[in-house]
Scaffold this motif. Structure first.
Motif, mmCIF file in Angstrom:
data_model
loop_
_atom_site.group_PDB
_atom_site.id
_atom_site.type_symbol
_atom_site.label_atom_id
_atom_site.label_comp_id
_atom_site.label_asym_id
_atom_site.label_seq_id
_atom_site.Cartn_x
_atom_site.Cartn_y
_atom_site.Cartn_z
ATOM 1 N N SER A 37 -4.370 19.878 17.375
ATOM 2 C CA SER A 37 -3.014 20.406 17.538
ATOM 3 C C SER A 37 -2.056 19.251 17.843
ATOM 4 O O SER A 37 -2.472 18.187 18.307
ATOM 5 C CB SER A 37 -2.970 21.451 18.652
ATOM 6 O OG SER A 37 -3.340 20.868 19.879
ATOM 7 N N ASP A 38 -0.777 19.472 17.583
ATOM 8 C CA ASP A 38 0.230 18.426 17.787
ATOM 9 C C ASP A 38 0.190 17.847 19.193
ATOM 10 O O ASP A 38 0.392 16.655 19.388
ATOM 11 C CB ASP A 38 1.627 18.982 17.505
ATOM 12 C CG ASP A 38 1.872 19.237 16.026
ATOM 13 O OD1 ASP A 38 1.135 18.677 15.198
ATOM 14 O OD2 ASP A 38 2.797 20.008 15.711
ATOM 15 N N SER A 39 -0.093 18.672 20.168
ATOM 16 C CA SER A 39 -0.084 18.211 21.558
ATOM 17 C C SER A 39 -1.237 17.255 21.867
ATOM 18 O O SER A 39 -1.192 16.548 22.872
ATOM 19 C CB SER A 39 -0.131 19.411 22.511
ATOM 20 O OG SER A 39 -1.336 20.133 22.320
ATOM 21 N N VAL A 41 -2.475 14.906 19.543
ATOM 22 C CA VAL A 41 -2.520 13.790 18.593
ATOM 23 C C VAL A 41 -2.609 12.450 19.309
ATOM 24 O O VAL A 41 -3.484 11.632 19.014
ATOM 25 C CB VAL A 41 -1.308 13.819 17.637
ATOM 26 C CG1 VAL A 41 -1.234 12.534 16.819
ATOM 27 C CG2 VAL A 41 -1.398 15.018 16.723
ATOM 28 N N ASN A 66 0.307 15.642 8.357
ATOM 29 C CA ASN A 66 0.504 17.032 8.749
ATOM 30 C C ASN A 66 -0.414 17.948 7.943
ATOM 31 O O ASN A 66 -0.641 17.733 6.760
ATOM 32 C CB ASN A 66 1.958 17.453 8.525
ATOM 33 C CG ASN A 66 2.896 16.744 9.470
ATOM 34 O OD1 ASN A 66 2.585 16.538 10.625
ATOM 35 N ND2 ASN A 66 4.044 16.353 8.963
ATOM 36 N N ASN A 79 -3.323 28.904 11.779
ATOM 37 C CA ASN A 79 -2.694 27.777 12.469
ATOM 38 C C ASN A 79 -3.362 27.438 13.794
ATOM 39 O O ASN A 79 -4.561 27.217 13.846
ATOM 40 C CB ASN A 79 -1.197 28.012 12.560
ATOM 41 C CG ASN A 79 -0.605 28.177 11.165
ATOM 42 O OD1 ASN A 79 -0.991 27.479 10.237
ATOM 43 N ND2 ASN A 79 0.299 29.132 10.996
ATOM 44 N N GLU A 80 -2.623 27.370 14.894
ATOM 45 C CA GLU A 80 -3.175 26.937 16.184
ATOM 46 C C GLU A 80 -4.396 27.744 16.600
ATOM 47 O O GLU A 80 -5.362 27.192 17.105
ATOM 48 C CB GLU A 80 -2.119 27.022 17.296
ATOM 49 C CG GLU A 80 -0.998 26.027 17.169
ATOM 50 C CD GLU A 80 -1.383 24.635 17.621
ATOM 51 O OE1 GLU A 80 -2.227 24.490 18.522
ATOM 52 O OE2 GLU A 80 -0.822 23.680 17.058
#
Length: 83
Positions: A37-39, A41, A66, A79-80
């Protein structure tokens, strides 16, 4: 994780086989693909660098891209939730 072959600045190497010299252009490598997840990276990048860095040529590269969409086939989660 995938076993791959390639070369960067190492440019392969020469070997002798039964008295004949030949050039090995591609060297064995490992390709690791991770989806987070983006958090996570930055934490993932730091972890990979700490684990893989020897300070020598051939340590590798990290590509960050992405992912448009993720779907878990079994549950339909997206997704998440699917990660």
């Amino acid at each position: 994780m995938t076993e791959v072959k390639g070369f960067g600045r190492q440019k392969g190497h020469s070997e002798l086989y039964r008295g004949a010299e030949y050039v090995v252009d591609f060297l064995p490598k490992l390709k690791v693909e991770v989806v987070v997840s983006d958090s996570l990276v930055e934490r993932a990048v730091e972890t990979i660098i700490n684990a893989a860095s020897t300070g020598k040529i051939g340590d590798g590269k990290i590509f960050i891209s992405n992912i448009e969409q993720v779907i878990r086939i079994r549950t339909g989660e997206t997704n998440e939730e699917a990660i």
